[in-house]
Structure formats: structure tokens, C-alpha cells
Design a protein around this motif. Sequence first.
Motif, PDB file in Angstrom:
ATOM      1  N   CYS A  96       2.611  -1.399  -7.997  1.00  0.00           N
ATOM      2  CA  CYS A  96       1.990  -1.148  -6.730  1.00  0.00           C
ATOM      3  C   CYS A  96       2.632  -1.112  -5.569  1.00  0.00           C
ATOM      4  N   ARG A 120       6.441   5.936  -8.213  1.00  0.00           N
ATOM      5  CA  ARG A 120       5.498   5.568  -6.931  1.00  0.00           C
ATOM      6  C   ARG A 120       5.411   3.986  -6.915  1.00  0.00           C
ATOM      7  N   LYS A 125       0.586  -1.243   2.458  1.00  0.00           N
ATOM      8  CA  LYS A 125      -0.363  -1.347   1.512  1.00  0.00           C
ATOM      9  C   LYS A 125      -1.898  -1.420   2.220  1.00  0.00           C
ATOM     10  N   PRO A 126      -2.871  -1.029   1.778  1.00  0.00           N
ATOM     11  CA  PRO A 126      -4.285  -1.124   2.249  1.00  0.00           C
ATOM     12  C   PRO A 126      -5.179  -2.111   1.578  1.00  0.00           C
ATOM     13  N   GLU A 158       2.479   5.602  -0.154  1.00  0.00           N
ATOM     14  CA  GLU A 158       1.173   5.887   0.435  1.00  0.00           C
ATOM     15  C   GLU A 158       1.130   5.700   2.177  1.00  0.00           C
ATOM     16  N   GLN A 176       1.303  10.159  -0.553  1.00  0.00           N
ATOM     17  CA  GLN A 176      -0.107   9.492  -1.214  1.00  0.00           C
ATOM     18  C   GLN A 176      -1.206   9.274  -0.158  1.00  0.00           C
ATOM     19  N   GLY A 178      -4.609   7.184   0.118  1.00  0.00           N
ATOM     20  CA  GLY A 178      -5.193   6.094  -0.723  1.00  0.00           C
ATOM     21  C   GLY A 178      -6.694   6.239  -0.470  1.00  0.00           C
ATOM     22  N   ALA A 179      -7.461   5.613  -1.635  1.00  0.00           N
ATOM     23  CA  ALA A 179      -8.976   5.753  -1.706  1.00  0.00           C
ATOM     24  C   ALA A 179      -9.480   5.399  -0.304  1.00  0.00           C
ATOM     25  N   LYS A 180      -8.917   4.204   0.442  1.00  0.00           N
ATOM     26  CA  LYS A 180      -9.579   3.633   1.326  1.00  0.00           C
ATOM     27  C   LYS A 180      -9.398   4.572   2.745  1.00  0.00           C
ATOM     28  N   LYS A 201      -6.268  10.394  -3.142  1.00  0.00           N
ATOM     29  CA  LYS A 201      -7.257   9.733  -3.957  1.00  0.00           C
ATOM     30  C   LYS A 201      -8.644   9.774  -3.469  1.00  0.00           C
ATOM     31  N   ARG A 231      -9.602   7.701  -9.145  1.00  0.00           N
ATOM     32  CA  ARG A 231      -9.204   6.394  -9.539  1.00  0.00           C
ATOM     33  C   ARG A 231     -10.293   5.487  -9.592  1.00  0.00           C
ATOM     34  N   HIS A 266      -6.178   1.579 -11.425  1.00  0.00           N
ATOM     35  CA  HIS A 266      -7.196   1.074 -10.413  1.00  0.00           C
ATOM     36  C   HIS A 266      -8.622   1.208 -10.756  1.00  0.00           C
ATOM     37  N   GLU A 292       0.233   2.044 -13.114  1.00  0.00           N
ATOM     38  CA  GLU A 292       1.065   1.168 -12.492  1.00  0.00           C
ATOM     39  C   GLU A 292       1.790   0.207 -13.516  1.00  0.00           C
ATOM     40  N   ASP A 303      -2.045  -6.272  -6.900  1.00  0.00           N
ATOM     41  CA  ASP A 303      -2.468  -5.480  -8.412  1.00  0.00           C
ATOM     42  C   ASP A 303      -1.952  -6.221  -9.386  1.00  0.00           C
TER      43      ASP A 303
HETATM   44  C1  PEP Z   1      -2.621   1.939  -4.844  1.00  0.00           C
HETATM   45  O1  PEP Z   1      -2.164   3.193  -5.234  1.00  0.00           O
HETATM   46  O2  PEP Z   1      -1.882   1.082  -5.009  1.00  0.00           O
HETATM   47  C2  PEP Z   1      -4.042   1.700  -4.108  1.00  0.00           C
HETATM   48  C3  PEP Z   1      -4.138   0.797  -2.976  1.00  0.00           C
HETATM   49  O3  PEP Z   1      -4.923   2.607  -4.873  1.00  0.00           O
HETATM   50  P1  PEP Z   1      -6.360   2.989  -4.009  1.00  0.00           P
HETATM   51  O4  PEP Z   1      -6.165   3.639  -2.844  1.00  0.00           O
HETATM   52  O5  PEP Z   1      -6.749   3.914  -5.045  1.00  0.00           O
HETATM   53  O6  PEP Z   1      -6.947   1.621  -3.853  1.00  0.00           O
END
Ligand code: PEP
Length: 332
Positions: A96, A120, A125-126, A158, A176, A178-180, A201, A231, A266, A292, A303
Motif C-alpha cells: 500500500c 505500485r 497517502k490519503p 498516487e 494513480q 485515488g478514490a478520494k 479510481k 475498487r 481495497h 496489494e 492497509d
Molecule cells: C490505495 O490504492 O492504496 C488507496 C488508498 O486506494 P483508494 O484510493 O482506492 O482508497
Amino acid sequence: MIIHLKKNIKEEEAKKIAKLTESIIFKKNNFFILITPSKLKIPPVEFKNMIADFFPMENDMQLSSKKYSKKTREINFNNISIGGNSSNTLLITGPCSVESIDQISKSAEFIKELNLTTLRAGCYKPRTSPYSFQGLGLEGLKMLSEIRKKHNLNIISEVRDASHVDEVIEHVDIIQIGAKAMYDHGILRKCGKQNKPVLLKRGFGSNLKEFVQAAEFILSGGNENVMLCERGIRTFETYTRFTLDLCGVSYIKEYTNLPIILDTSHAMGYSYGVPDLTRACVAMGIDGLLIESHPNPKAAKSDASQQLDFKEFKKMFNSLKPIAKAIGKNII
Ligand code: PEP
Ligand code: MN
């Protein structure tokens, strides 16, 4: 509507037409492309002689639509291609987060041992909490660059916010989002202005329309290399972390021209379910997987519960090969 202008149309003229049709404009090789609001169904007659081709669209899923390009887009990086004519399923793995040079070196060596191609790991990190590990930032990106050079691997990392997009772009082969960050227009627009492939994502609270329209921000900036990543979305279910929307994957395959990557880690949130889910995804005929893995998942700084150890990953990998083969896919 998407309008391809004739090759001889100069920038100044193209921009004038874009303004009058309220279009977004970008240049592809040697001609201009305009994307008008989708309500326009016939190009204005006064520009008829300047137009090479046009594609009326039902809604704002335009550049990503199969109505524009029947074939899935081919995404190329280094010597690899996915989508298009390729039968590849790209198996992306890594921890992660980048935690140390020792940890990321072990992951790189593991990927090489399996003859895989793409690592990856996140550096920005979000996290849901400001008190959790936030990633090593630039220091981590430099470690990834070192690993890329030493092991000749493709690197994905990311972007958390627009302040460090340039840094990430410099050190990675695939960006990347990310989802957020799916709705972060600063990131989307910046990624639209360069050519490196983008793995976008799906926000866990976003529907398919919102997801694909986020991709349109990148595509309409002129970057043709967008891959979607499902995801998991938030549902009423709490026993698994999210719910992997495989119906949505079928929709994306049917109606969009964007390659689709499946992130089972995820979605599930727990390592025990990842191999089964991943096998199901491979059977759907997809363009890639994001799983991951960590040299020591229990000690992972983010994670921890969902990452596979190397033994688990290897076992899963071996079980994926015959499934891929049965549907004419090749895992790389
Ligand atoms: C990640 O890929 O580690 C991650 C934070 O994923 P996501 O943006 O899908 O929550
Ligand atoms: Mn993660």
C-alpha cells in the motif's frame, strides 16, 4: 458532440469555432478536436467546410464512449500495452505504502521473481485520519525511482492533491488518482495536460456516470491514456470493507472505450477474500488487476489487514494463469 476539424484548420480559427460552440478544444497529432455540450446534435452549418468528421453523443460520456471509438483504447508504457488489440491482463502489485528502501526492494525482487512488470506503492497517502501514517512523500518517490532503475519495473504511485502532481509525474510511469481524489479537478485537469497513463479510481460514493465523467476531464484535456479502476463502493454492508461493483465493470466494458483495472484488495479489505475475488475478476476478461502485497503485512503502516504476503500472492498468481488462459488472456 465530438467534432474533428480538418487538418488545415489553424489554431486561431479552431479556437473561434470552439468559442462559438461552447466547446473544449485540444489538438491530436495534426488536427483539432472539439467537444461540445452533448445537447448539440448537428454541427452548425457555417462550419461545415472545416469539419472532417463528427460524432453526436447522447450524454456527457463522450470521448470515453464506445460510440466514439468501438475498440478499447490501447495504453502503452515502456514495452507494455493493455487494451486495444492486446490480450494482456496487467497484474499490478506492491505494498500500500512505500515504508523503507528495504521493504520496497523486497517487493521489487518478488515481482521480478514472478516475471511480472509493474510495481505500485503510495508515497502520498490519503488517509482517513490525520494521525495515521501519511506516506514518505518525495523521499518515497526517490526510492521508487531507484527501484525502477535497478529492476527495470514500471512504477505506479498516487497523487493525493494537486500540490505534488509534478513530483509524482516525474518519478512514475503511471499516475494513480485515488478514490478520494476522483473529484479533485486540480488533479484531473493537470493529468489531462500530459501524456503519461493515468489510473483513475472510482470514488466509493460515486455512480458510474460520475466516475466516467471524471475520466472525461482528463481525456478532454488531451491525455488519451486513461484507465478506470473499480475498487469497491460503499453499500449498507459492513462485514466487508466495500462492495466490488462487478455489474459496473460489465457496464464499463460494454459502453466505454477505457481499459478497466480491478482492485480487489481495497474492495474486500481483508486478505482472506482477495484470491477468490481476484479469480472471479480474471474470469470477466479485464485489462488489469491491482492487488496489494507486502513482505510482512502484519507490520504494514497502512492497509495491513488486506495485503497478501508473498506466499499467499504466489499461490493466488498460479491459480489465475489457467483462468486467464481459458478466456484468451495473458497475465503480465
Ligand atoms: C490505495 O490504492 O492504496 C488507496 C488508498 O486506494 P483508494 O484510493 O482506492 O482508497
Ligand atoms: Mn492501500
